[in-house]
Design an enzyme around this catalytic site. Structure first.
Site, mmCIF file in Angstrom:
data_model
loop_
_atom_site.group_PDB
_atom_site.id
_atom_site.type_symbol
_atom_site.label_atom_id
_atom_site.label_comp_id
_atom_site.label_asym_id
_atom_site.label_seq_id
_atom_site.Cartn_x
_atom_site.Cartn_y
_atom_site.Cartn_z
ATOM 1 N N LYS A 128 0.850 -1.191 0.000
ATOM 2 C CA LYS A 128 0.000 0.000 0.000
ATOM 3 C C LYS A 128 0.881 1.234 0.000
ATOM 4 C CE LYS A 128 0.577 1.965 3.390
ATOM 5 N NZ LYS A 128 1.829 2.570 3.995
ATOM 6 N N TYR B 204 -4.919 4.157 6.099
ATOM 7 C CA TYR B 204 -5.366 3.434 7.312
ATOM 8 C C TYR B 204 -6.578 4.131 7.928
ATOM 9 C CZ TYR B 204 -1.002 0.819 7.074
ATOM 10 O OH TYR B 204 0.019 0.005 6.661
HETATM 11 P P1 NAD Z 1 12.162 2.418 1.857
HETATM 12 O O1 NAD Z 1 12.493 3.773 1.370
HETATM 13 O O2 NAD Z 1 12.747 1.974 3.133
HETATM 14 O O3 NAD Z 1 12.520 1.334 0.752
HETATM 15 C C1 NAD Z 1 12.241 1.548 -0.618
HETATM 16 C C2 NAD Z 1 13.102 0.632 -1.446
HETATM 17 O O4 NAD Z 1 12.891 0.955 -2.834
HETATM 18 C C3 NAD Z 1 14.606 0.795 -1.183
HETATM 19 O O5 NAD Z 1 15.213 -0.458 -1.145
HETATM 20 C C4 NAD Z 1 15.091 1.597 -2.380
HETATM 21 O O6 NAD Z 1 16.448 1.339 -2.699
HETATM 22 C C5 NAD Z 1 14.163 1.077 -3.473
HETATM 23 N N1 NAD Z 1 14.071 1.975 -4.615
HETATM 24 C C6 NAD Z 1 14.189 1.603 -5.897
HETATM 25 N N2 NAD Z 1 14.090 2.660 -6.691
HETATM 26 C C7 NAD Z 1 13.913 3.745 -5.911
HETATM 27 C C8 NAD Z 1 13.774 5.143 -6.168
HETATM 28 N N3 NAD Z 1 13.735 5.636 -7.414
HETATM 29 N N4 NAD Z 1 13.638 5.972 -5.117
HETATM 30 C C9 NAD Z 1 13.617 5.497 -3.861
HETATM 31 N N5 NAD Z 1 13.762 4.166 -3.547
HETATM 32 C C10 NAD Z 1 13.903 3.316 -4.569
HETATM 33 O O7 NAD Z 1 10.558 2.347 1.896
HETATM 34 P P2 NAD Z 1 9.663 1.325 2.712
HETATM 35 O O8 NAD Z 1 9.257 1.949 3.982
HETATM 36 O O9 NAD Z 1 10.287 -0.025 2.711
HETATM 37 O O10 NAD Z 1 8.341 1.323 1.787
HETATM 38 C C11 NAD Z 1 8.237 0.540 0.614
HETATM 39 C C12 NAD Z 1 6.762 0.250 0.351
HETATM 40 O O11 NAD Z 1 6.255 -0.497 1.448
HETATM 41 C C13 NAD Z 1 5.885 1.497 0.254
HETATM 42 O O12 NAD Z 1 4.835 1.270 -0.643
HETATM 43 C C14 NAD Z 1 5.330 1.640 1.651
HETATM 44 O O13 NAD Z 1 4.114 2.344 1.738
HETATM 45 C C15 NAD Z 1 5.140 0.189 2.021
HETATM 46 N N6 NAD Z 1 5.109 -0.048 3.480
HETATM 47 C C16 NAD Z 1 4.070 -0.727 3.977
HETATM 48 C C17 NAD Z 1 3.974 -0.944 5.328
HETATM 49 C C18 NAD Z 1 2.807 -1.725 5.859
HETATM 50 O O14 NAD Z 1 2.598 -1.717 7.072
HETATM 51 N N7 NAD Z 1 2.056 -2.413 5.026
HETATM 52 C C19 NAD Z 1 4.955 -0.454 6.186
HETATM 53 C C20 NAD Z 1 6.037 0.238 5.636
HETATM 54 C C21 NAD Z 1 6.107 0.436 4.264
#
Ligand code: NAD
Length: 363
Positions: free
Chosen positions: A135, A219
Site C-alpha cells: 500500500k 489506514y
Molecule cells: P524504503 O524507502 O525503506 O525502501 C524503498 C526501497 O525501494 C529501497 O530499497 C530503495 O532502494 C528502493 N528503490 C528503488 N528505486 C527507488 C527510487 N527511485 N527511489 C527510492 N527508492 C527506490 O521504503 P519502505 O518503507 O520499505 O516502503 C516501501 C513500500 O512499502 C511502500 O509502498 C510503503 O508504503 C510500504 N510499506 C508498507 C507498510 C505496511 O505496514 N504495510 C509499512 C512500511 C512500508
C-alpha cells in the site's frame, strides 16, 4: 487461457522474442504447478522488506522467500547469507524480466515507493506471476485500474499488502459492521499518523508518490470504510503542514470528512507530524473503540457492552502472506484484492481534489 491464445499474448508482450530458449508452456506450467509452498520474490529491499516482510516470511507455512530484486549490490551478500538465497535467484531491475523463466518464483511482491508500483506490478503480471503489492496501491486511480487489468488479462492474482485486514482484531469490528451488532453507524473517528523525522525520503517527494494521505491516510480511510461496510459518497478535506521546509511538495497532515450512503459520517485525520492511531465507532445503540488500530501488533479494542477485542496474533505479515498464498493455491478469493486498494485511492484522489478546491467533492 488456451495455449494458442497465451502464445499470442507472449509474442505480443515480447516474452518469447526476448528468450528463444524459453518455452511458454513452461511458464504456464510453472505458475499453475501444485506446490505446498509458494516461492516469493521481494522487489525493493528497503525498511519494510528488511525489517518486516523477510523475517515474517520465515514464519509462514505457505510461502518461502526464494528471490530478491535489488538495485543495491551491497545488499546482495547480506540477504543471500541470511536467507539462503541462491545466486540464480538474485535479480536487478535490469534482469527483472528473467523471473519469467524461474519456476521457483510464484509470487512477485512489490515493496517499492508508490510511484513505482504500477510499473512493476504490470511487468510482473506480464511475466505470468502472481503479484502482491504494498500500500498505497498507486498514486492514481488510473494506475490502479491498469494494474488490475494487467493481472486479469494475465490470469494472475493481485493482492494488496493491507496486513490489518488479516488481523482478527480488525476483523472483529468488520464483523460488527456486517452483523449490525449495535445498529446503524452514526459517526466514525479514524486517525493514523506518526512523526517522521526524515527530510529527504520518497515520503516527502511528490514524484515518488509521497504524502501522508497515501502512506498513513489509507489506514484512516480503511477504518471508516471497514467500520461502516460502505463506500463514501462525498469528501470534504483540508491539507496543511507545520514543517514547510520539509513538506513543500506533499502534505504533512490531512483532515477529511467522509459521508456514506446510509448517512454515517467519518472524521479522519492523518499526518507525518502527529502520532495518532485510533478508531472510534459510534452506533445507534453503542460504541466500539480501537487503540491502537493499525499497528503491526497489539491492536485491541473495547465495545460499549464491555466486550474486549484482544485476539492474539503471532505475526500480522506472516498471516497476511499465508492467507494470500492459500487463496492462490486453493483458487479462492483473496481477502484484499487490487479492487480494495483502488477503493482507497478513489478517496485519496477526492481528498486532494477537495483540498485544492476548498469544497465538498462527490465521489
Ligand atoms: P524504503 O524507502 O525503506 O525502501 C524503498 C526501497 O525501494 C529501497 O530499497 C530503495 O532502494 C528502493 N528503490 C528503488 N528505486 C527507488 C527510487 N527511485 N527511489 C527510492 N527508492 C527506490 O521504503 P519502505 O518503507 O520499505 O516502503 C516501501 C513500500 O512499502 C511502500 O509502498 C510503503 O508504503 C510500504 N510499506 C508498507 C507498510 C505496511 O505496514 N504495510 C509499512 C512500511 C512500508
Amino acid at each position: 487461457m488456451k495455449t494458442n491464445k497465451r502464445r499470442a499474448f507472449l509474442q505480443k508482450t515480447g516474452i518469447i522474442a526476448a528468450s528463444t530458449a524459453f518455452a511458454p508452456n513452461a511458464l504456464w506450467a510453472a505458475t499453475n504447478a501444485q506446490k505446498d509452498k509458494l516461492g516469493v520474490a521481494l522487489v525493493g529491499l528497503g525498511y519494510y522488506s528488511t525489517d518486516l516482510l523477510a523475517p515474517a516470511l520465515q514464519l509462514t507455512k505457505n510461502c518461502e522467500l526464494k528471490a530478491i530484486v535489488t538495485g543495491s549490490p551491497e545488499k546482495i551478500p547480506v540477504w543471500q547469507e541470511k536467507y539462503n538465497i541462491a545466486d540464480k535467484n538474485v535479480y536487478s531491475y535490469d534482469t527483472f524480466d528473467d523471473i519469467a523463466k524461474n519456476d521457483e518464483i510464484d509470487v512477485i511482491y512489490i515493496v517499492l515507493p508508490p510511484s513505482m508500483h504500477a510499473e512493476y506490478v504490470i511487468k510482473a503480471a506480464n511475466l505470468g506471476k502472481h503479484v502482491w503489492c504494498e500500500k498505497p496501491m498507486a498514486p492514481s486511480v488510473a494506475e490502479c485500474e491498469a494494474m488490475i487489468k494487467a493481472c486479469n488479462d494475465n490470469k494472475v492474482k493481485l493482492a494488496i499488502g493491507y496486513r490489518c485486514q488479516h488481523d482478527p482484531n480488525i476483523q472483529a469490528y468488520m464483523k460488527a459492521a456486517k452483523d449490525k451488532t449495535f445498529g446503524k453507524v452514526d459517526m466514525v473517528t479514524s486517525a493514523a499518523g506518526y512523526f517522521d523525522g526524515r527530510t529527504d525520503h520518497w515520503k516527502q517527494k511528490k514524484a515518488l508518490g509521497g504524502g501522508a494521505m497515501g502512506d498513513m491516510g489509507v489506514y484512516a480511510i480503511q477504518g471508516a470504510r471497514l467500520a461502516t461496510g460502505e463506500e463514501p459518497i462525498s469528501v470534504l478535506a483540508q491539507t496543511f503542514t507545520n514543517r514547510p521546509e520539509i513538506y513543500h511538495e506533499v502534505e504533512e497532515t490531512a483532515m477529511f470528512q467522509l459521508e456514506f450512503p446510509s448517512g454515517a459520517r467519518a472524521a479522519c485525520h492523518t499526518s507525518f507530524g502527529i502520532s495518532m492511531n485510533y478508531l472510534k465507532i459510534n452506533y445507534e445503540k453503542g460504541w466500539l473503540q480501537m487503540e491502537p488500530h493499525s499497528s503491526y501488533n497489539g491492536n485491541k479494542g473495547v465495545m460499549s457492552n464491555g466486550t474486549e477485542i484482544n485476539f492474539p496474533i503471532e505475526n500480522q505479515q506472516a498471516r497476511q502472506m499465508d492467507d494470500d498464498a492459500a487463496a492462490i493455491m486453493n483458487k479462492t478469493e483473496l481477502m484484499v484484492p487490487g479492487e480494495e486498494g483502488l477503493r482507497d485511492i478513489r478517496v485519496v484522489e477526492a481528498v486532494y481534489k477537495s483540498a485544492a478546491a476548498n469544497n465538498l467533492i462527490k465521489i
